[in-house]
Design an enzyme around this catalytic site. Structure first.
Site, short mmCIF file in Angstrom:
data_model
loop_
_atom_site.label_atom_id
_atom_site.label_comp_id
_atom_site.label_asym_id
_atom_site.label_seq_id
_atom_site.Cartn_x
_atom_site.Cartn_y
_atom_site.Cartn_z
N ARG A 44 25.86 8.86 -56.20
CA ARG A 44 25.83 10.64 -56.53
C ARG A 44 25.96 11.60 -54.98
O ARG A 44 25.35 10.68 -54.22
CB ARG A 44 24.14 10.80 -57.60
CG ARG A 44 23.34 10.23 -56.90
CD ARG A 44 22.10 10.59 -56.64
NE ARG A 44 21.70 11.91 -56.39
CZ ARG A 44 21.70 11.53 -54.79
NH1 ARG A 44 22.05 10.90 -53.95
NH2 ARG A 44 21.40 13.18 -54.16
N GLY A 45 24.78 12.90 -54.96
CA GLY A 45 25.38 13.03 -53.60
C GLY A 45 26.75 13.92 -53.43
O GLY A 45 28.35 12.53 -54.41
N ARG A 85 31.93 15.30 -63.45
CA ARG A 85 30.41 16.14 -62.90
C ARG A 85 31.68 17.15 -62.75
O ARG A 85 32.64 17.08 -61.63
CB ARG A 85 29.76 15.57 -62.97
CG ARG A 85 29.17 14.02 -62.52
CD ARG A 85 27.75 13.95 -61.51
NE ARG A 85 26.98 14.74 -61.65
CZ ARG A 85 25.75 14.77 -61.19
NH1 ARG A 85 25.62 13.84 -59.84
NH2 ARG A 85 24.92 15.54 -61.04
N GLN A 190 15.05 12.91 -57.07
CA GLN A 190 15.91 12.33 -55.99
C GLN A 190 14.81 11.93 -54.57
O GLN A 190 15.50 11.13 -53.13
CB GLN A 190 17.59 12.85 -55.70
CG GLN A 190 18.76 12.64 -55.99
CD GLN A 190 17.61 13.88 -57.68
OE1 GLN A 190 17.02 14.36 -57.95
NE2 GLN A 190 19.32 14.12 -58.45
N ASP A 231 26.89 20.94 -53.05
CA ASP A 231 27.52 20.79 -53.83
C ASP A 231 29.12 21.40 -53.91
O ASP A 231 30.32 21.18 -53.85
CB ASP A 231 27.24 20.43 -55.62
CG ASP A 231 26.31 19.05 -55.53
OD1 ASP A 231 24.98 19.24 -55.12
OD2 ASP A 231 27.13 18.03 -56.47
N ASN A 241 23.83 24.07 -54.95
CA ASN A 241 22.73 22.36 -54.89
C ASN A 241 21.81 22.45 -55.86
O ASN A 241 21.86 23.05 -56.43
CB ASN A 241 21.99 22.58 -53.25
CG ASN A 241 22.10 21.74 -52.77
OD1 ASN A 241 22.49 20.47 -52.73
ND2 ASN A 241 20.42 21.27 -52.01
N LYS A 242 21.41 20.80 -55.38
CA LYS A 242 20.56 20.38 -56.46
C LYS A 242 19.35 21.56 -57.21
O LYS A 242 18.42 22.33 -56.17
CB LYS A 242 19.79 19.29 -55.78
CG LYS A 242 18.66 19.10 -56.99
CD LYS A 242 19.13 18.48 -58.00
CE LYS A 242 19.76 17.84 -58.14
NZ LYS A 242 20.40 17.33 -59.37
O1 MRU Z 1 22.69 15.23 -58.84
P1 MRU Z 1 23.29 14.66 -57.61
O2 MRU Z 1 21.87 14.10 -57.34
O3 MRU Z 1 23.92 14.67 -57.48
O4 MRU Z 1 22.85 15.62 -56.55
C1 MRU Z 1 22.84 15.61 -55.56
C2 MRU Z 1 22.50 17.28 -54.07
O5 MRU Z 1 21.96 18.24 -55.22
C3 MRU Z 1 22.82 17.17 -52.72
O6 MRU Z 1 22.27 17.62 -52.61
C4 MRU Z 1 23.97 17.93 -52.59
O7 MRU Z 1 25.33 16.78 -53.32
C5 MRU Z 1 24.44 17.43 -51.38
S1 MRU Z 1 24.64 15.56 -50.48
C6 MRU Z 1 24.70 15.64 -49.15
#
Ligand code: MRU
Length: 341
Positions: A44-45, A85, A190, A231, A241-242
Site C-alpha cells: 500500500r501507499g 484501487r 497505518q 495519493d 491523502n488518507k
Molecule cells: O490506504 P493506504 O494505506 O494505501 O493509504 C496511504 C496513504 O494515504 C499515504 O499517506 C499516501 O499513499 C502517501 S504514501 C508515500
C-alpha cells in the site's frame, strides 16, 4: 525497508497487514495474487502501489501465450491491476506507461524485457525522488525538531525512504530531529502499526496518538510542522491523502503550524483540475465495525468508510516534490513543473 523486490518470477512484498507483529513476505507470482495484495493492502501507499503494478504488468506479459494475441492477453492483466484501487494516481500512470511499452513491443519476449526494465527504472527513480524530497523537507526544520505525520508515508509506502518520512529520516541523519508524533490513523492503523514500526527500527523516537489528539498536540506547541504524503494532487494543489488529513490541515491552520505535503511527481495528476475530480475509494464496513474480533457497531447501523479525503490547497503551506518546494499559487507552480517534465 524491504517493501518490494523482483525475484525473477514475481514480486516479493512484505505483508503490511501483519506488521508490526510478524515480518512475513508474500510472493506474488501471478497478476491475480498481486491484484489481491494491492486491493487488500498487503502492499500500500501511492508510490509502492504504482511500482508494484508496473511489475504486475511484467507478470501479465509472462502469463500471456506466445503468438499474435500476446498483447491482448497482457492488456487484460493490466486492466485487472487498474481495477484494484481508484485514488492513487501513481497506479494509473505506471500502468499507462507499461501499456505504451507493451503496444510498442514486437514480441512477447521483447515486451517482458522492456516492461521489466521500465518497472526497475520506476523503482530507482522513486528511490532517488525520496532522497531529494527528504533533503528539501529537512531544510525547512531547525534543531531539535518535532514533527507530526498521518498514516504511513514512509519506506513501506514507496521504493525508497518514503515521502513525508523521508524528511524525518534525513533530519534524523543530520542530528536535527528529536521526535515524530504519529496519528494512529483509524481505521487500519497505518500510523500505529507501520510508521511506528519503521521509525523505531531506524532509532527515531516516535509517539503514537489517536487521530483525535492531533489538535491537542498542535495547540500545545509540541510540533513545529506537519508533514504528510499524498495519493493524488490536482492541478490546483488540492491533495487527496488518507482520511483524517483534511481535519489535521484545518487544525494546523488554526494553530498556525505549517502543513507540508510531500509527494513525487508521479503523484501529481494534470487531468484533475481540482480535488472534486479525484475519485475517493470507499471501503467496506468490515474495517470499521469490529475491533479485536468484537463487533463495535450495531449490525443495523450504516457506516461511512472513505479511505481518503481531499484537503483544499488553501490549507497547504507548500508542496514538496523531488524538484524542491512548490509555493502558492500552486496552479502556476504545478503547471510550470509539468511543462518541464
Ligand atoms: O490506504 P493506504 O494505506 O494505501 O493509504 C496511504 C496513504 O494515504 C499515504 O499517506 C499516501 O499513499 C502517501 S504514501 C508515500
Amino acid at each position: 525497508v524491504p517493501t518490494l523486490a523482483w525475484t525473477g518470477c514475481g514480486l516479493r512484498i512484505i505483508d503490511q497487514r501483519l506488521l508490526p507483529g510478524r515480518e512475513k513476505y508474500l510472493d506474488c507470482d501471478t497478476v491475480r495474487d498481486l491484484a489481491t495484495a494491492i486491493r487488500g493492502l498487503a502492499v500500500r501507499g501511492a508510490p509502492a502501489i504504482g511500482i508494484s503494478a508496473a511489475y504486475g504488468a511484467v507478470l501479465a506479459a509472462m502469463e500471456s501465450e506466445e503468438g499474435p494475441s500476446f498483447r491482448e492477453s497482457a492488456l487484460a492483466g493490466i486492466e485487472t491491476l487498474a481495477s484494484t484501487r481508484p485514488t492513487a494516481v501513481n497506479l494509473f500512470k505506471a500502468l499507462d506507461e507499461q501499456r505504451r511499452i507493451l503496444q510498442a513491443s514486437a514480441s512477447r519476449a521483447e515486451a517482458i524485457a522492456a516492461l521489466l526494465a521500465s518497472a526497475c527504472a520506476m523503482r530507482q527513480s522513486d528511490l532517488e525522488a525520496s532522497m531529494a524530497m527528504g533533503a528539501a523537507g529537512a531544510s525547512l526544520l531547525g534543531d531539535d525538531a518535532r514533527i507530526l505525520t498521518h498514516c504511513n508515508a514512509g519506506g513501506l509506502a514507496t521504493a525508497g525512504l518514503g515521502t513525508a518520512l523521508a524528511v524525518a529520516y534525513e533530519s534524523h541523519r543530520l542530528g536535527r530531529l528529536s521526535r515524530v508524533f504519529a496519528d494512529e490513523t483509524r481505521p487500519l492503523l497505518q500510523g500505529a502499526r507501520l510508521t511506528a514500526w519503521e521509525l523505531t527500527r531506524a532509532g527515531i523516537p516516535v509517539t503514537v496518538m489517536p487521530d483525535s489528539a492531533a489538535a491537542t498536540v498542535l495547540a500545545a506547541g509540541l510540533v513545529q510542522a506537519v508533514f504528510v504524503g499524498a495519493d493524488r494532487i490536482a492541478s490546483n494543489g488540492d491533495v487527496a491523502n488518507k482520511v483524517g488529513t483534511f481535519p489535521l490541515a484545518i487544525a494546523a491552520r488554526h494553530f498556525g503550524v505549517p502543513f507540508y505535503v510531500v509527494a513525487p511527481l508521479s503523484t501529481f495528476d494534470p487531468c484533475c483540475a481540482d480535488g472534486s475530480a479525484i475519485p475517493v475509494e470507499q471501503r467496506g464496513r468490515d474495517e470499521l465495525d469490529s475491533l479485536r474480533g468484537r463487533r463495535i457497531v450495531p449490525a443495523s447501523a450504516d457506516v461511512f468508510n472513505p479511505a481518503f479525503d481531499v484537503t483544499p490547497s488553501d490549507l497547504v503551506t507548500a508542496l514538496i516534490c523531488e524538484r524542491g518546494l512548490l509555493r502558492k499559487p500552486f496552479d502556476r507552480a504545478i503547471a510550470e513543473l509539468t511543462r518541464q517534465t
